[in-house]
Design an enzyme around this catalytic site. Sequence first.
Site, PDB file in Angstrom:
ATOM      1  N   VAL A 214       0.826  -1.209   0.000  1.00  0.00           N
ATOM      2  CA  VAL A 214       0.000   0.000   0.000  1.00  0.00           C
ATOM      3  C   VAL A 214       0.862   1.261   0.000  1.00  0.00           C
ATOM      4  CG1 VAL A 214      -1.902   1.179   1.202  1.00  0.00           C
ATOM      5  CG2 VAL A 214      -1.711  -1.293   1.299  1.00  0.00           C
ATOM      6  N   GLU A 215       2.119   1.156   0.490  1.00  0.00           N
ATOM      7  CA  GLU A 215       2.943   2.359   0.601  1.00  0.00           C
ATOM      8  C   GLU A 215       3.809   2.589  -0.641  1.00  0.00           C
ATOM      9  OE1 GLU A 215       4.756   2.175   4.512  1.00  0.00           O
ATOM     10  OE2 GLU A 215       2.906   2.905   5.426  1.00  0.00           O
TER      11      GLU A 215
END
Length: 447
Positions: A214-215
Amino acid sequence: MGQAGLVGFMNVSIVMLIIGFTVLLLMVKFELGPMSRLSAGRRWLMTLVLGSGMVAFSIKLALIATFVHFPEQTIRQQIAMRKSPALVTWDSGKFAAAEQPVVQVQKPYEWRALPGVAPAPAWNPTTPEKVALGERLFHDTALSIDRTVSCSSCHDVRNGAGEDHRPSSTGVGGQVGNRNAPTVWNAAFQAVLFWDGRAASLEDQAIGPPLNPVEMGMPSAEAIEQRVRADVSYREPFARAFGADRPITIRQIAAAIAAYERTLITPDAPYDRFVRGDDKALTTAQLRGMELFQSVGCIQCHSGPNFSGASLFDPPPSTQRLFPVFDSPEYMKRYKLNKDPGANAPGSKQAVWRIPSLRNVALTAPYFHNGSVDSLPEAVRIMATVQRGRQVGSGTNGVRAVVWSKQDRTIARNDTAVLSDRDVDDIVAFLKSLSSDTLAARNGNGG
Ligand code: HEC
Ligand code: HEC
């Protein structure tokens, strides 16, 4: 032997003194008087001279006996009792039981300033070469799969306070995570990292975000190494930082980023200047807030120079705590604070979180692991309620009572008093004194 013993001893001494003095008087009058053939007036004078000599001698004997027979602690307590003010006032309220003497029974909490250098592990000393390299890596979007996100996308250290002002951060492909980005300023002083404390060092932590889908979304550590090796302009800086003839590794990347993060510290806050000796560094409201921060018990968790019991200052650190300690269904529902159990088992009603540092907290809204609370006064009200079991409200600020236990010789404060809005404002004012001047100036409002 306790205080009661000492008081008894003193009483007996005084009675003995009076008896002795009376006997002396009688002796002068009936024995010495007729023999000396002095006038009545002179006889009395002689009695006085001899008598005061004897009183002085008795006091000397009594003092010697006291110091020989009583432990130092007991004597200190006696002196403290005599010195303490009989009546202590607290704003409008008065301490109840004020006629009771107040005795200091524990070593008071010591306030300390942040040191000017962050400690580094022996295998990764902080060198200027590593710091420069780490700064470049921290700002390089090449560490993310689509080259759009760098560490500084979520931790803005050049223009902001080391975070992104969002409830939860946006990573590659516009994906939104479920936790708030904490500031990286002073993370170097924390013993464990992340909201739940799952990383043990900055070096361990630095590899997490690039691999987090997600990052930054990189598929593997090798993929990250390939990216950095592919950029020839990195060769020289890596050689300078770690020695030539070595291939660039993920361990070196993490070490350089960590070294850079160890320079992201703010030992220049007004609070630090105050503790180092500048009396004028804090306002009156901030001083009141500092006292409340202690007496309300915030220091039980947010302790030490980094305002976190999870920092490197007091080994062994006590890193995590229940949140909430005292249930408040209203706050929990409004801010969904117990949806994520943190480091606790999934489904637990009470979550466990690493104690965050409160340095620069006035500059890093929104608050808590889910970034659900926008205002610092509201965060303080929540903390006082759910971590200290205190009622918070306006108006009726009841009498604060000091509870002195004669039997146990302990003192405590009656904890039922309502914290007023002004108390909350004072605590907030104090928290603002933990903001670095440099970072606060960027924010444009001093916090
Ligand atoms: C997409 C946004 C994002 C990116 C990119 C990102 N971070 Fe973070 N960072 C976060 C969030 C969110 C957390 C908290 C996560 C948690 O606690 O579960 C965090 C936590 C941290 C912490 C822990 C701070 C503390 O007080 O515990 C450090 C240090 C950190 N990040 C450094 C980095 C570094 C170095 C990079 C680049 C390699 C990076 N971050 C990239 C969002 C990001
Ligand atoms: C029992 C331990 C404990 C006590 C006592 C405590 N706190 Fe906390 N505090 C925590 C924990 C744990 C968190 C992190 C909660 C989370 O992850 O959402 C926290 C978070 C905070 C935050 C939000 C930080 C951020 O960056 O989002 C503030 C502000 C705060 N506390 C202030 C205070 C104040 C003021 C007091 C005293 C009234 C206090 N705390 C008392 C443990 C404590």
